[in-house]
Enzyme design. Structure first.
Site, PDB file in Angstrom:
ATOM      1  CG  ASN A  46      74.985  69.137  67.784  1.00 48.24           C
ATOM      2  OD1 ASN A  46      75.858  69.923  68.164  1.00 48.24           O
ATOM      3  ND2 ASN A  46      73.916  69.521  67.092  1.00 48.24           N
ATOM      4  CD  GLU A  47      78.361  62.553  64.504  1.00 47.35           C
ATOM      5  OE1 GLU A  47      77.618  61.799  65.173  1.00 47.35           O
ATOM      6  OE2 GLU A  47      78.433  62.473  63.269  1.00 47.35           O
ATOM      7  N   PRO A  48      78.185  62.127  69.307  1.00 44.86           N
ATOM      8  CG  PRO A  48      78.053  59.799  69.420  1.00 44.86           C
ATOM      9  CD  PRO A  48      78.077  60.948  68.450  1.00 44.86           C
TER      10      PRO A  48
ATOM     11  CB  SER B 224      77.501  67.276  71.092  1.00 49.16           C
ATOM     12  OG  SER B 224      78.003  66.976  69.833  1.00 49.16           O
TER      13      SER B 224
END
Ligand code: F6R
Length: 633
Positions: free
Chosen positions: A166-168, A170
């Site tokens: 879950n990258e920035p 998300s």
């Protein structure tokens, strides 16, 4: 071993923290405690005849946790028959057999060694057709629900602040889905994929909501390259640009940190701001260095109001601000020396090294064949020119960092010059031209290792030591042919002990890098420390002092420096030249990191930056400085 989660300390101490966090001296002990928590949960559920549902992570952080679980299975009879697992993520697209797949990772680190039922293992499938991914992800969520939800979720944290993938950006409510990977995440994975261009751009990951619903969450972070993101997640605001900060809303989450990962937390970085008052000399020095940086002043210009206005008034209860300034000033001043091997015939009470014996035997340990000159080339040069008997021991062969095209070039030169060698070479040349994974080939690795040996000899000859004082140890833990290394073993420790026993050095220099806990530098340091423990009873060790240098990436904080060796502009050039002899590590090096500067540029920038720090803090103006911390064993 009897270790447990330490209490986080007084409430005041953690008042900047919004997530329960515990700090261990090292990641190994921390991992043992996490494994204990998991095993207790499994056993608890067994007693109740229930399944234990674990959410699992991959990456470098959980490896020791899995090792300990495997040990508990083999030696203590811990059974995994009632365990159901759901992994966080998998690259997409990705076959299960690929050595970079998380399927492969979980099998080699855990599943192949325990009695878990195959049908109880769930890892997102990187081979589903694109049009089926949404349905597949819904099904993954349903399966977790059907098992009663996650009892325990193990997490690592990416430098982007990602949990799972879950990258920035998300969403707080996100579920299992296909995501695009951040550049930094792909760059961090580039080593195992032999280049960022081979790292997949997408992955399937559990969502933030999937993770949040777990009854218990433990996030591990090791090494100081995680320390900034950890501080922001724990002390900052909840922010979708830093997904780990969402865990502030979870009622039963713990961050388990090693010392390096915790170094930016307020209670560690500036504990006086949390009402802390257990002052010792080291902390006082840290506080003064911090105050200089905060106020932009040199040490002797700090005033009483500077202390008062920056939560440091407590220090003034025992000494005047002027005396505190002076103590730190003198300490730093004494650390500076142009005589790293000790100054002959001088009063050494206020110098970092002993003056006797005048000619010392010095052993420099270099994890890779070039860290010696990159990290302490100027000091190395001084030690030699001041007449000490300097030995260098290259701990690993560094063979995987030589590109195929370099090996090919050397083989082609040999072929054209010595036609008699042609037969075997022709075969290798063909392979090298066609196969990018050829580094796994034993012969190619040997040639690559030899190239690095000869480059090292060129550099040590330039500095001026005879070839018989250069030792290539080829520690076995490193010789896997891949980026993933074997765990260090007794064999490695014995090799280091042998060379120390043979040389009986008065000084040992070694890389004290803790940035990457599973990196080669840290493993090499651990092996050396084990060997020192073994050898410390020997009489020759009573005379041996150990100095730690930092590698290409980090510098000692100024208050931790015990010896600072200034370099003249001419010595800076000599150091540069010594680094140049490591030709295969120039220009497009295999493992550049996310820093595009060449090693010699990084070294010079760093040596210049620390000299500037010394100047800013009120010391003499040098063009470059190399720094060391003494290790007491
Ligand atoms: C792995 C995962 C990632 C990693 C994170 C840290 O399954 O989901 O979030 O936990 O990238 O990786 P390491 O531990 O290699 O630093």
């Amino acid at each position: 071993m009897n270790i447990s989660y330490k209490s986080p300390g007084a409430l005041e101490e953690t008042r900047f923290e919004k997530i329960h966090s515990v700090i261990f001296d090292d990641s190994r002990n921390a991992s043992l405690v996490i494994a204990q928590e998991i095993s207790s949960l499994i056993r608890n559920k067994q007693e109740k005849n229930k399944n234990c549902v674990l959410g699992l992570a991959t990456g470098s952080s959980p490896i020791s946790v899995y090792q300990e679980l495997v040990r508990m299975h083999k030696e203590e009879g811990l059974s995994f028959k009632n365990v159901v697992t759901f992994n966080l993520d998998e690259y997409y697209p990705m076959s299960k057999e690929d050595i970079n797949s998380y399927h492969y990772f979980m099998n080699i680190h855990l599943f192949d060694h325990i009695d878990i039922k195959k049908e109880n293992i769930h890892i997102p499938d990187g081979t589903v057709k694109k049009e089926d991914i949404n349905a597949y992800c819904d099904e993954y969520e349903k399966r977790i629900l059907n098992e009663g939800g996650l009892d325990f979720q193990l997490l690592g944290i990416g430098r982007t602040g990602h949990i799972g993938f879950n990258e920035p950006g998300s969403n707080y409510g996100s579920l299992t889905r296909l995501v695009h990977l951040d550049y930094l995440t792909r760059n961090d994975a580039r080593k195992s994929f032999f280049g960022i261009e081979n790292v997949p751009t997408t992955a399937i990951t559990m969502g933030i909501r999937t993770i949040r619903k777990s009854k218990r969450i433990v996030l591990m972070a090791w090494g100081n390259n995680k320390s900034l993101v950890v501080q922001k997640a724990i002390e900052g605001r909840i922010d979708s640009n830093l997904p780990a900060s969402f865990l502030q809303n979870h009622k039963n989450a713990t961050f388990v940190l090693d010392q390096s990962a915790s170094e930016n937390l307020t209670r560690i970085k500036s504990p006086w701001r949390t009402g802390f008052s257990k002052w010792n000399d080291e902390l006082k020095a840290k506080a003064v260095a911090w105050l200089c940086e905060k106020t932009g002043k040199s040490i002797l210009n700090l005033t009483e109001s500077d202390y008062n206005e920056n939560n440091l008034s407590e220090l003034l209860l025992y000494k005047s601000y002027y005396d505190i300034n002076l103590d730190f000033y003198k300490r730093l001043h004494r650390a500076i020396t142009g005589w790293p091997g000790g100054k002959p015939d001088s009063d050494d009470k206020v110098r970092p090294e002993r003056s006797m014996p005048i000619k010392k035997r010095v052993l420099i340990f270099s994890p890779h064949p070039d860290d010696d000159v990159i990290s302490m080339g100027g000091t190395f040069d001084r030690l030699v020119s001041q007449g000490h008997e300097v030995h260098v021991a290259y701990q690993t062969s560094g063979n995987i960092a030589v590109s195929n095209s370099d090996v090919l070039k050397f083989l082609e030169v040999i072929n054209s010059t010595f036609p008699d060698c042609k037969c075997e070479n022709d075969e290798l040349i063909e392979l090298l031209k066609n196969n990018t994974d050829i580094i796994n080939h034993l012969r190619v690795r040997e040639i690559a290792g030899t190239i690095r040996e000869k480059e090292s000899l060129a550099a040590t000859r330039f500095i001026g030591i005879p070839d018989n004082q250069v030792h290539f140890l080829k520690l076995p833990f490193y010789e896997t042919g891949t980026v993933k290394k074997n765990p260090a073993s007794e064999k490695d420790v014995n090799i280091i002990s042998e060379i120390i026993t043979k040389i009986k050095p008065h000084q040992i220099y070694a890389a004290g890098d803790l940035a990457d806990p599973h990196g080669t530098h840290k493993v090499c340091l651990d092996i050396l420390l084990d060997s020192l423990q073994k050898l410390k009873v020997k009489s020759f060790m009573k005379n041996c002092w150990v100095w730690l240098y930092r590698g290409a990436w980090h510098e000692w904080p100024i208050h931790e420096i015990d010896m600072a060796v200034p370099m003249s502009p001419n010595q800076v050039l000599r150091k540069r030249k010594a680094i140049f002899y490591h030709q295969t590590q120039k220009d497009n090096v295999m493992f550049q990191g996310d820093d595009n500067r060449e090693f010699w540029v990084r070294a010079e920038d760093r040596n210049r930056a620390i000299a500037k720090k010394f100047r800013d803090i009120g010391m003499s103006d040098y063009s470059a400085i190399e720094t060391f911390k003494r290790h007491h064993f």
